[in-house]
Design a protein around this motif. Structure first.
Motif, PDB file in Angstrom:
ATOM      1  N   SER A  23       0.833  -1.205   0.000  1.00 16.47           N
ATOM      2  CA  SER A  23       0.000   0.000   0.000  1.00 16.47           C
ATOM      3  C   SER A  23       0.858   1.242   0.000  1.00 16.47           C
ATOM      4  CB  SER A  23      -0.953  -0.008   1.188  1.00 16.47           C
ATOM      5  OG  SER A  23      -0.243   0.294   2.343  1.00 16.47           O
ATOM      6  N   SER A  24       1.850   1.239  -0.891  1.00 24.45           N
ATOM      7  CA  SER A  24       2.604   2.463  -1.149  1.00 24.45           C
ATOM      8  C   SER A  24       1.890   3.170  -2.310  1.00 24.45           C
ATOM      9  CB  SER A  24       4.046   2.062  -1.471  1.00 24.45           C
ATOM     10  OG  SER A  24       4.813   3.158  -1.861  1.00 24.45           O
ATOM     11  N   MET A  25       2.569   4.025  -3.058  1.00 27.17           N
ATOM     12  CA  MET A  25       1.851   4.827  -4.059  1.00 27.17           C
ATOM     13  C   MET A  25       1.144   3.972  -5.103  1.00 27.17           C
ATOM     14  SD  MET A  25       1.772   7.852  -3.202  1.00 27.17           S
ATOM     15  CE  MET A  25       1.161   8.703  -4.629  1.00 27.17           C
ATOM     16  N   THR A  26       1.828   2.939  -5.626  1.00 26.25           N
ATOM     17  CA  THR A  26       1.174   2.139  -6.662  1.00 26.25           C
ATOM     18  C   THR A  26      -0.048   1.432  -6.085  1.00 26.25           C
ATOM     19  OG1 THR A  26       3.315   1.787  -7.696  1.00 26.25           O
ATOM     20  CG2 THR A  26       1.534   0.334  -8.397  1.00 26.25           C
ATOM     21  N   GLY A  27       0.122   0.769  -4.952  1.00 30.00           N
ATOM     22  CA  GLY A  27      -0.981   0.020  -4.358  1.00 30.00           C
ATOM     23  C   GLY A  27      -2.179   0.906  -4.084  1.00 30.00           C
ATOM     24  N   LEU A  28      -1.926   2.117  -3.578  1.00 30.93           N
ATOM     25  CA  LEU A  28      -3.041   3.018  -3.248  1.00 30.93           C
ATOM     26  C   LEU A  28      -3.786   3.455  -4.501  1.00 30.93           C
ATOM     27  CD1 LEU A  28      -1.273   5.166  -0.497  1.00 30.93           C
ATOM     28  CD2 LEU A  28      -3.113   3.498  -0.141  1.00 30.93           C
ATOM     29  N   LEU A  29      -3.030   3.792  -5.547  1.00 33.22           N
ATOM     30  CA  LEU A  29      -3.689   4.251  -6.781  1.00 33.22           C
ATOM     31  C   LEU A  29      -4.485   3.113  -7.413  1.00 33.22           C
ATOM     32  CD1 LEU A  29      -0.868   6.475  -8.360  1.00 33.22           C
ATOM     33  CD2 LEU A  29      -2.742   7.139  -6.871  1.00 33.22           C
ATOM     34  N   VAL A  30      -3.918   1.911  -7.370  1.00 29.95           N
ATOM     35  CA  VAL A  30      -4.606   0.761  -7.948  1.00 29.95           C
ATOM     36  C   VAL A  30      -5.880   0.464  -7.152  1.00 29.95           C
ATOM     37  CG1 VAL A  30      -4.393  -1.720  -8.352  1.00 29.95           C
ATOM     38  CG2 VAL A  30      -2.501  -0.216  -8.924  1.00 29.95           C
ATOM     39  N   ALA A  31      -5.793   0.533  -5.831  1.00 31.13           N
ATOM     40  CA  ALA A  31      -6.985   0.281  -5.005  1.00 31.13           C
ATOM     41  C   ALA A  31      -8.075   1.297  -5.336  1.00 31.13           C
ATOM     42  CB  ALA A  31      -6.621   0.342  -3.531  1.00 31.13           C
ATOM     43  N   ARG A  32      -7.674   2.526  -5.551  1.00 28.78           N
ATOM     44  CA  ARG A  32      -8.653   3.576  -5.915  1.00 28.78           C
ATOM     45  C   ARG A  32      -9.381   3.211  -7.215  1.00 28.78           C
ATOM     46  NH1 ARG A  32     -11.734   5.574  -8.039  1.00 28.78           N
ATOM     47  NH2 ARG A  32     -12.184   7.699  -8.656  1.00 28.78           N
ATOM     48  N   ILE A  33      -8.630   2.743  -8.209  1.00 32.82           N
ATOM     49  CA  ILE A  33      -9.243   2.380  -9.489  1.00 32.82           C
ATOM     50  C   ILE A  33     -10.143   1.147  -9.308  1.00 32.82           C
ATOM     51  CG2 ILE A  33      -8.771   1.545 -11.854  1.00 32.82           C
ATOM     52  CD1 ILE A  33      -7.871   4.431 -11.359  1.00 32.82           C
ATOM     53  N   LEU A  34      -9.624   0.126  -8.623  1.00 35.28           N
ATOM     54  CA  LEU A  34     -10.375  -1.130  -8.505  1.00 35.28           C
ATOM     55  C   LEU A  34     -11.647  -0.952  -7.694  1.00 35.28           C
ATOM     56  CD1 LEU A  34      -7.455  -3.693  -7.998  1.00 35.28           C
ATOM     57  CD2 LEU A  34      -8.690  -3.146 -10.102  1.00 35.28           C
ATOM     58  N   SER A  35     -11.661   0.040  -6.809  1.00 35.07           N
ATOM     59  CA  SER A  35     -12.852   0.232  -5.974  1.00 35.07           C
ATOM     60  C   SER A  35     -14.075   0.561  -6.830  1.00 35.07           C
ATOM     61  CB  SER A  35     -12.614   1.333  -4.936  1.00 35.07           C
ATOM     62  OG  SER A  35     -12.579   2.584  -5.588  1.00 35.07           O
ATOM     63  N   ASP A  36     -13.857   1.043  -8.049  1.00 28.64           N
ATOM     64  CA  ASP A  36     -14.979   1.329  -8.954  1.00 28.64           C
ATOM     65  C   ASP A  36     -15.446   0.089  -9.706  1.00 28.64           C
ATOM     66  OD1 ASP A  36     -15.161   4.038  -8.403  1.00 28.64           O
ATOM     67  OD2 ASP A  36     -13.712   4.582  -9.940  1.00 28.64           O
ATOM     68  N   HIS A  37     -14.690  -0.986  -9.632  1.00 30.40           N
ATOM     69  CA  HIS A  37     -14.989  -2.132 -10.500  1.00 30.40           C
ATOM     70  C   HIS A  37     -15.163  -3.444  -9.748  1.00 30.40           C
ATOM     71  CE1 HIS A  37     -14.232   0.177 -14.181  1.00 30.40           C
ATOM     72  NE2 HIS A  37     -13.415   0.856 -13.401  1.00 30.40           N
ATOM     73  N   PHE A  38     -14.878  -3.429  -8.445  1.00 35.65           N
ATOM     74  CA  PHE A  38     -15.026  -4.640  -7.634  1.00 35.65           C
ATOM     75  C   PHE A  38     -15.874  -4.292  -6.413  1.00 35.65           C
ATOM     76  CE2 PHE A  38     -11.556  -5.561 -10.331  1.00 35.65           C
ATOM     77  CZ  PHE A  38     -11.539  -6.937 -10.485  1.00 35.65           C
ATOM     78  N   GLU A  39     -16.583  -5.298  -5.922  1.00 33.71           N
ATOM     79  CA  GLU A  39     -17.414  -4.997  -4.748  1.00 33.71           C
ATOM     80  C   GLU A  39     -16.558  -4.668  -3.542  1.00 33.71           C
ATOM     81  OE1 GLU A  39     -20.605  -7.755  -4.142  1.00 33.71           O
ATOM     82  OE2 GLU A  39     -21.502  -7.088  -6.029  1.00 33.71           O
ATOM     83  N   ARG A  40     -15.441  -5.416  -3.402  1.00 39.43           N
ATOM     84  CA  ARG A  40     -14.545  -5.161  -2.260  1.00 39.43           C
ATOM     85  C   ARG A  40     -13.105  -5.152  -2.734  1.00 39.43           C
ATOM     86  NH1 ARG A  40     -13.831  -9.306   1.216  1.00 39.43           N
ATOM     87  NH2 ARG A  40     -14.679 -10.805  -0.244  1.00 39.43           N
ATOM     88  N   VAL A  41     -12.299  -4.286  -2.115  1.00 41.34           N
ATOM     89  CA  VAL A  41     -10.863  -4.271  -2.407  1.00 41.34           C
ATOM     90  C   VAL A  41     -10.119  -4.378  -1.081  1.00 41.34           C
ATOM     91  CG1 VAL A  41      -8.946  -2.970  -3.396  1.00 41.34           C
ATOM     92  CG2 VAL A  41     -11.224  -2.782  -4.418  1.00 41.34           C
ATOM     93  N   THR A  42      -9.163  -5.311  -1.010  1.00 43.94           N
ATOM     94  CA  THR A  42      -8.349  -5.440   0.212  1.00 43.94           C
ATOM     95  C   THR A  42      -6.900  -5.111  -0.113  1.00 43.94           C
ATOM     96  OG1 THR A  42      -9.789  -7.226   0.963  1.00 43.94           O
ATOM     97  CG2 THR A  42      -7.674  -6.990   2.089  1.00 43.94           C
ATOM     98  N   LEU A  43      -6.378  -4.100   0.573  1.00 39.62           N
ATOM     99  CA  LEU A  43      -4.944  -3.803   0.490  1.00 39.62           C
ATOM    100  C   LEU A  43      -4.252  -4.626   1.569  1.00 39.62           C
ATOM    101  CD1 LEU A  43      -5.202   0.038   0.199  1.00 39.62           C
ATOM    102  CD2 LEU A  43      -3.643  -1.272  -1.222  1.00 39.62           C
ATOM    103  N   ILE A  44      -3.130  -5.234   1.233  1.00 38.90           N
ATOM    104  CA  ILE A  44      -2.357  -5.961   2.251  1.00 38.90           C
ATOM    105  C   ILE A  44      -0.992  -5.298   2.347  1.00 38.90           C
ATOM    106  CG2 ILE A  44      -1.423  -8.191   2.962  1.00 38.90           C
ATOM    107  CD1 ILE A  44      -3.517  -9.532   1.223  1.00 38.90           C
TER     108      ILE A  44
END
Ligand code: FAD
Length: 479
Positions: A23-44
């Motif tokens: 959950s550094s910069m790449t992980g955070l940006l990816v989670a932001r995008i995926l949150s629009d397309h998946f019901e749940r997003v889990t960052l580890i």
């Protein structure tokens, strides 16, 4: 509005659950995008994530100067409207590259003038804090911190990644490399429709994929043996009355040392020195100052020899630019992606890493939107890696091209590097006088324009004219 393209209610759902490792910069940006397309997003995330603006172990580079290029800021502002105003409210500084930076390179200073090439100067922890806060505020995103992913889960035929194995840490076992998974804590399984590796340069994807019977990606490396040393100072405007930042670029082939000073929130300056090919800045006070004095101009030395230090001197060593060619793999499992530094980690001197991560996040967003009606992820990795490789090509060529100015840098040299470097040296000398070429240079550096902009007839003409009018600046001894 959460997104420039589609309102959240209209977003198609590509799956129930996505996992993002890191959950550094790449992980955070990816989670932001995926949150629009998946019901749940889990960052580890392996680290304990701080509640406030704090440096953390998993991102040691956060103690060093971090410039978010203008292109990166544009993308982040689209993903997180109001981000820049929040940063400014917390003390970040608006910074006009053409006006606020006193930059010495190739024997002269770039001309300065007001422009619209404005970025925001701040510490890396401040930027990450604001992005993280916004991502974790999303209703369908959670973060399991102090957890390490230990391996991937796959379907019985290994053709599809179905989740991860993870282990939670014991709070008491932190080490400089990150927390140690607690002895005896059992591994847990977490299933997902999509797993994204955003664990950075040290990514274990090549090894994990190999253990599932896939080939490792080919790697390109360009060895720079770079050393960084950074320190934070109290700002004192009397020491730097006219500009916000100072940069001194090394003068290869002999000079291997450079430095940059920029403002940070909290009325501070950060100074980072870089030395190529083992000519590293040291961590002791006298050696650090001596390094500053030895740069092609004494500008930074004059400031820091009088400014009040607020931190210790911290070091970082980076052996090489490293690129993993996932786009070249003929076989790759469905339901899996690798992104950010885990694909390509650049010599950080050129400030490209976070912007390339943002471009990749944008790429993922476009793919998910384009295939929205299909509601599956078939072909994602193939399409993503192919396009990401194209995105990486320009920043990679720029970074390693510059590095090849130093004799002794080893690795595969892109075609025509010496010729291009020779021409770009002429562009630099033209920037001492000419606004148009200076603006174009900064646009290319900030990734808002392709490097070909430097080769447009408009700029070539200016370079030729400058060479004819000021031949003394193009003699060999100036190099
Ligand atoms: C010295 C230095 C200076 C830099 N300066 C700049 C700059 O000026 N501008 C710029 O744009 N970029 C800069 N960069 C690059 C920038 O820091 C990265 O590109 C950016 O952080 C994106 O990287 P990432 O998120 O892909 O990986 P990283 O930032 O490396 O993050 C990886 C994350 O994954 C976590 N992790 C690792 N393994 C596991 C695991 N098994 N399970 C769970 N979590 C795990 C880590 O704790 C970490 O949080 C610099 C880099 C360095 C080294």
């Amino acid at each position: 509005m959460r997104n420039q393209y589609l309102s959240p209610s209209k977003m198609p759902i590509h799956g129930q659950h996505a996992i993002v490792m890191g959950s550094s910069m790449t992980g955070l940006l990816v989670a932001r995008i995926l949150s629009d397309h998946f019901e749940r997003v889990t960052l580890i995330e392996r680290d304990r994530l701080p509640e406030n603006v704090e440096q953390r172990k998993g991102v040691p580079q956060g103690q060093h100067l971090h410039v978010l290029l203008v292109k990166g800021e544009q993308i982040l502002s689209q993903l997180f409207p109001g981000l820049v105003s929040d940063l400014i409210r917390d003390g970040a500084i608006s910074f006009d590259f053409c006006h606020d930076l006193h930059w010495f390179q190739e024997g002269g200073y770039k001309t300065r003038f007001k422009s619209d090439l404005v970025a925001t100067a701040m510490s890396r922890p401040l930027l990450e804090y604001h992005v993280r806060r916004r991502v974790l505020d999303l209703k369908n995103v959670i973060c399991l911190d102090q957890c390490s992913v230990t391996s991937l889960l796959a379907s019985t035929d290994n053709r599809c990644i179905t989740g991860v194995r993870l282990r939670r840490h014991d709070e008491g076992t932190a080490t400089p490399q990150g927390p140690i998974p607690a002895e005896g804590v059992p591994e847990e399984l977490l299933m997902a429709d999509l797993v994204v590796d955003a664990t950075g340069r040290g990514s274990r994807s090549p090894r994990w994929l190999e253990s599932l019977g896939y080939p490792r990606p080919a790697e390109s490396t360009v060895t720079v043996n770079l050393g960084y040393a950074s320190r934070i100072y109290q700002q004192d405007q009397r020491l730097l009355p006219d500009v916000l930042g100072v940069m001194t670029t090394p003068a290869p082939p002999d000079g291997r040392r450079g430095g940059l000073l920029i403002p940070l929130e909290g009325s501070r300056w950060i100074v980072t020195f870089g030395g190529w090919l083992g000519d590293h800045p040291p961590a002791d006070e006298a050696g650090f100052l001596e390094f500053a004095r030895s740069l092609p101009t004494p500008d930074i030395y004059q400031v820091i020899s009088q400014a009040e230090p607020l931190s210790e001197i911290v070091l970082y060593k980076l052996p090489s630019n490293l690129r993993r060619h996932y786009e070249g793999l003929k076989q790759f499992p469905e339901g899996y992606l690798v992104m950010g530094d885990a694909i390509c980690s650049f010599n950080p001197v050129y400030g490209q890493g976070m912007t390339v991560s943002a471009l990749e996040a944008e790429l993922l967003q476009r793919w998910l939107q384009k295939t929205g009606q299909r509601r599956d992820l078939r072909g994602l990795a193939h399409d993503f890696f192919k396009q990401a490789a194209k995105n990486i090509e320009n920043p990679w060529t720029l970074a390693v091209g510059e590095d090849f100015r130093f004799p002794g840098v080893k690795g595969s040299k892109p075609p025509a590097t010496d010729l291009i470097n020779h021409y770009v040296s002429h562009v630099h000398r033209t920037t001492f006088y000419d606004r148009e070429s200076t603006r174009t240079f900064f646009q290319v550096m900030n990734m808002t324009h392709a490097p070909t902009a430097l080769f447009s007839p408009r700029i070539m003409w200016r370079v030729i004219r400058n060479r004819l009018l000021r031949p003394r600046y193009f003699r060999q001894e100036q190099y």
